[in-house]
Design an enzyme around this catalytic site. Structure first.
Site, PDB file in Angstrom:
ATOM      1  CG  HIS A  91      -6.159   4.869  -9.024  1.00  0.00           C
ATOM      2  ND1 HIS A  91      -5.243   5.022  -8.067  1.00  0.00           N
ATOM      3  CD2 HIS A  91      -7.169   5.462  -8.593  1.00  0.00           C
ATOM      4  CE1 HIS A  91      -5.958   5.559  -7.167  1.00  0.00           C
ATOM      5  NE2 HIS A  91      -7.063   5.854  -7.354  1.00  0.00           N
ATOM      6  CD  GLU A 146      -3.260   1.541  -7.918  1.00  0.00           C
ATOM      7  OE1 GLU A 146      -2.285   0.978  -7.565  1.00  0.00           O
ATOM      8  OE2 GLU A 146      -3.479   2.673  -8.434  1.00  0.00           O
ATOM      9  CG  HIS A 174       2.421   7.619  -5.290  1.00  0.00           C
ATOM     10  ND1 HIS A 174       3.080   8.911  -6.094  1.00  0.00           N
ATOM     11  CD2 HIS A 174       1.070   7.593  -5.767  1.00  0.00           C
ATOM     12  CE1 HIS A 174       2.088   9.440  -6.442  1.00  0.00           C
ATOM     13  NE2 HIS A 174       0.649   8.855  -6.305  1.00  0.00           N
TER      14      HIS A 174
END
Ligand code: PXP
Length: 237
Positions: A43, A70, A190
Site C-alpha cells: 500500500h 492498494e 484491516h
C-alpha cells in the site's frame, strides 16, 4: 479456501527507519511466498513512509503468487499501477495523511470517478477491488461502477469481536451474501489477527482473500515469519 495475502508495509517501515535496505523487501516477499503466502500486498502512500513507488517494479518481477497494490487512485498512483500491472488493484479512499485506512468508499457519491478509474485499470488488464463497509447500498454502487471484487473494511469487526463476536460478524456475513448475489468477489482486510480471523472466515463462505499486515508482522517478532504464515493459514481452512 481463502487466500492469505501478506501486506508488507510494516516491513518497509522498518527498512525506511534506517535508510538502508534491511530488511530487504524483495527477499521478505520471496520468503513469504516460500513459507506459504498466496499473495503479496503493498500500500504505497503519497508520503512513501511505507512501501515506496520505486519498490513496485522489483516486487512485480519476483512475486509469483498474486500481487495486490492498494491505494488511493491519485493520478500518480494510477499511472504507476497501470504501468506495473499487478494482478489486482484495491482502491482505498484514504486521505494522504491518514495513519491507516479507516473507512470504505461511498460508491454512490464517487460513482462516476470510480467508474473511470476502474475502466482504466481494466484496460490495463488489472482486476479491481473496492474497499467498502458492509453496507448493501455501497455494494450496489460497487456493482454499478463495474468492479470485480470488493474488500470489506474489517476494522469495526475486529474492534467489536473482543466483546461480542456474533454482533460483530452479522453485518459482514449479510453483506457478503449480498455481494455474492450481485456477482462480486469478496476480499477483506484491516485489523484481522490470530484471534478474530478464523471466526470471520467461518462466517463468510464466499471469502476469497484476506490481506493482513500489522498483526501478522507483529506476531512474527515472537513466532518467526515462517511459523506465523502457517498459523494464519490454519485460520483459513
Ligand atoms: N486492506 C487495506 C485497504 C489496508 O489499507 C490495510 C492496511 O494497509 C490492510 C488491508 C491491512 O490491514 P492490517 O495492517 O491491519 O492487517
Amino acid at each position: 479456501m481463502t487466500r492469505l495475502s501478506v501486506n508488507l508495509n510494516k516491513v518497509a517501515l522498518i527498512r525506511n527507519a534506517r535508510g538502508g535496505n534491511i530488511p530487504d523487501l524483495i527477499e521478505v516477499a520471496k520468503d513469504c511466498e516460500r513459507f506459504g503466502a498466496e499473495g503479496i500486498t503493498v500500500h504505497p502512500r503519497p508520503d512513501q513512509r511505507h512501501v515506496r513507488y520505486d519498490d513496485l517494479a522489483p516486487l512485480k518481477q519476483i512475486v509469483s503468487t498474486e500481487f495486490n497494490i492498494e491505494g488511493n487512485p491519485t493520478p500518480e498512483f494510477l499511472t504507476i499501477v497501470c504501468d506495473i500491472k499487478p494482478h489486482q488493484c484495491t482502491l482505498v479512499p484514504d486521505a494522504p495523511d491518514a495513519l491507516t485506512s479507516d473507512a470504505g468508499w461511498n460508491t454512490v457519491k464517487h460513482g462516476d470517478f470510480l467508474r473511470d478509474v476502474i475502466d482504466r485499470l481494466h484496460a490495463a488488464g488489472i482486476r479491481t477491488s473496492l474497499f467498502v463497509d458492509p453496507d448493501h447500498i455501497m455494494l450496489d454502487g460497487a456493482k454499478e461502477v463495474g468492479t470485480d471484487r470488493i474488500e470489506f473494511y474489517t476494522g469495526p469487526y475486529a474492534h467489536q469481536f473482543v466483546s461480542n463476536p456474533q454482533s460483530a460478524i452479522q453485518p459482514f456475513s449479510e453483506a457478503a451474501k449480498h455481494a455474492d448475489q450481485l456477482g462480486l468477489g469478496v476480499n477483506a482486510g484491516h485489523d484481522l489477527n490470530l484471534h478474530n480471523l478464523r471466526f470471520f472466515n467461518q462466517n463468510l463462505p464466499n471469502l476469497l482473500e484476506v490481506s493482513i499486515g500489522h498483526a501478522l508482522i507483529s506476531d512474527a517478532l515472537y513466532f518467526g515469519l515462517q511459523n506465523v504464515i502457517q498459523m494464519y493459514k490454519q485460520c483459513l481452512v
